[in-house]
Scaffold this active site. Structure first.
Site, PDB file in Angstrom:
ATOM      1  N   THR A 207      84.625 -60.173  46.308  1.00 35.70           N
ATOM      2  CA  THR A 207      85.882 -59.701  45.274  1.00 35.70           C
ATOM      3  C   THR A 207      86.111 -60.695  44.221  1.00 35.70           C
ATOM      4  O   THR A 207      86.872 -60.394  43.289  1.00 35.70           O
ATOM      5  CB  THR A 207      87.219 -59.762  46.370  1.00 35.70           C
ATOM      6  OG1 THR A 207      87.031 -58.994  47.475  1.00 35.70           O
ATOM      7  CG2 THR A 207      88.373 -59.604  45.565  1.00 35.70           C
TER       8      THR A 207
ATOM      9  N   TYR B 138      77.283 -63.631  56.037  1.00 36.74           N
ATOM     10  CA  TYR B 138      77.934 -62.512  55.557  1.00 36.74           C
ATOM     11  C   TYR B 138      77.091 -61.200  55.668  1.00 36.74           C
ATOM     12  O   TYR B 138      76.019 -61.165  55.262  1.00 36.74           O
ATOM     13  CB  TYR B 138      78.173 -62.931  53.962  1.00 36.74           C
ATOM     14  CG  TYR B 138      79.050 -61.849  53.081  1.00 36.74           C
ATOM     15  CD1 TYR B 138      79.703 -60.855  54.056  1.00 36.74           C
ATOM     16  CD2 TYR B 138      79.295 -62.315  52.058  1.00 36.74           C
ATOM     17  CE1 TYR B 138      80.612 -59.900  52.945  1.00 36.74           C
ATOM     18  CE2 TYR B 138      80.269 -61.486  51.032  1.00 36.74           C
ATOM     19  CZ  TYR B 138      80.803 -60.200  51.619  1.00 36.74           C
ATOM     20  OH  TYR B 138      81.414 -59.443  51.163  1.00 36.74           O
TER      21      TYR B 138
ATOM     22  N   LYS C 149      81.075 -63.340  58.965  1.00 34.71           N
ATOM     23  CA  LYS C 149      81.906 -62.292  57.969  1.00 34.71           C
ATOM     24  C   LYS C 149      81.421 -60.880  58.321  1.00 34.71           C
ATOM     25  O   LYS C 149      80.207 -60.823  57.490  1.00 34.71           O
ATOM     26  CB  LYS C 149      82.269 -62.481  56.597  1.00 34.71           C
ATOM     27  CG  LYS C 149      83.295 -61.281  56.141  1.00 34.71           C
ATOM     28  CD  LYS C 149      83.103 -61.578  54.360  1.00 34.71           C
ATOM     29  CE  LYS C 149      84.058 -60.341  54.011  1.00 34.71           C
ATOM     30  NZ  LYS C 149      84.100 -60.323  52.704  1.00 34.71           N
TER      31      LYS C 149
ATOM     32  N   ILE D 266      88.577 -61.762  56.658  1.00 35.41           N
ATOM     33  CA  ILE D 266      88.398 -62.135  55.123  1.00 35.41           C
ATOM     34  C   ILE D 266      88.412 -60.700  54.385  1.00 35.41           C
ATOM     35  O   ILE D 266      87.856 -59.978  54.306  1.00 35.41           O
ATOM     36  CB  ILE D 266      86.880 -62.658  55.167  1.00 35.41           C
ATOM     37  CG1 ILE D 266      86.818 -64.107  55.692  1.00 35.41           C
ATOM     38  CG2 ILE D 266      86.659 -63.027  53.425  1.00 35.41           C
ATOM     39  CD1 ILE D 266      85.436 -64.889  55.529  1.00 35.41           C
TER      40      ILE D 266
END
Length: 293
Positions: free
Chosen positions: A46, A134, A162, A205
């Site tokens: 993001t 991630y 995540k 998240i």
């Protein structure tokens, strides 16, 4: 370090020359903190990390660290195309005083599981900070096995993951298999947050938390209290927002919504295309209808 709660992957406010807009970054950080978030993640997907120059990445870390000033943990994204590059950014994050790093597997070259494991073991041996895996195969084209995650979880500074697969069965299995470990499971798919938290995950998240952080904090608090009906009610509100953003180009739309709220300017990094002017009224109407503006 046990991570939990709502940790927004903060957008990177930019000016027209793709330089970090420091004032807007500080405003956005302060808005998130005042809404009760439990951490900040800078230079995630993001945050447009893959498009920013090295100087702007460093500037983004510096500004976030300065504004947070120890109020909550700050995580720094160190995803790169090679192991040495990830190690470099992990050391930079440590130099700036970050509390942990977030690392997706290297992208571009096809990699096997042994290569992925070697990457994380090398990063863990060189990095002096806690590491959050991630898992985002939609962009890296790499899917972790449950067994790989369990092996990596044995390393003392790999503290959690995540997961942005959107695969609830996978996440539920991961929660079950790591339940006895001090290993944090954080949901990266905004629309699956409530179900994952109610099943036993530790937090989220979530990109949309940039815009409505209080909604995500309220959902998290409800799930922690076991109030499933209330958590699902918040999830429905979040999902309505996501549906509006995803009918457009998500990141330009998200930045434009933050602009309409007066938090940042709407500039995005190339090759992203700016949000179309002829759809701003439609977006503004949707935001007003949901009580966001």
């Amino acid at each position: 370090m046990q991570l939990g709660g709502i940790i927004p992957p903060i957008v990177t406010p930019l000016d027209e020359n793709e330089r970090v807009d420091e004032d807007a970054m500080r405003t956005l950080v302060r808005n998130l903190l005042q809404s009760g978030v439990h951490g900040i993640f800078v230079l995630g997907s993001t945050g447009e990390f893959a498009h920013l120059t090295d100087d702007e990445k460093k500037r983004a870390i510096e500004v976030v660290m300065s504004e947070v000033s120890g109020e909550v943990p700050v995580l720094v994204g160190v995803t790169e195309s090679g192991t040495k590059r990830s190690i470099f950014w992990a050391k930079e994050a440590q130099r700036f005083g970050a509390n942990g790093v977030v690392a997706a597997p290297p992208f571009y070259y096809p990699l096997g599981e042994a290569e992925i494991e070697n990457h994380y073991r090398a990063l863990a041996s060189e990095c002096g900070l806690p590491i959050l895996l991630y898992h985002i195969p939609s962009t890296t084209k790499v899917r972790f096995s449950l067994e790989l995650i369990e092996r990596l979880a044995e390393l003392p500074n790999i503290i959690g993951i995540k997961d942005s697969t959107g695969d609830l069965t996978f996440v539920f299995n991961l929660i079950d298999r790591t339940r006895e470990r001090p290993f944090s499971i954080l949901q990266g798919q905004d629309d699956l947050l409530a179900l994952t938290l109610l099943y036993g995950a530790h937090g989220g998240i979530n990109s949309s938390a940039n815009l409505v952080p209080s909604w995500f904090v309220a959902l998290y608090d409800a799930a922690r209290r076991g109030e499933a009906t209330l958590a699902i009610a918040w999830q429905r509100k979040i999902n309505e927002l996501i549906r509006h953003l995803e009918t457009m180009s998500f990141l330009p739309a998200l930045k434009t919504t933050l602009h309409l709220k007066g938090l940042i300017r709407p500039f995005v990094s190339a090759p992203f295309i700016p949000f179309p002017e002829n759809r701003k009224e439609e977006l503004l109407s949707a935001l007003k209808g949901m009580g966001i503006i």
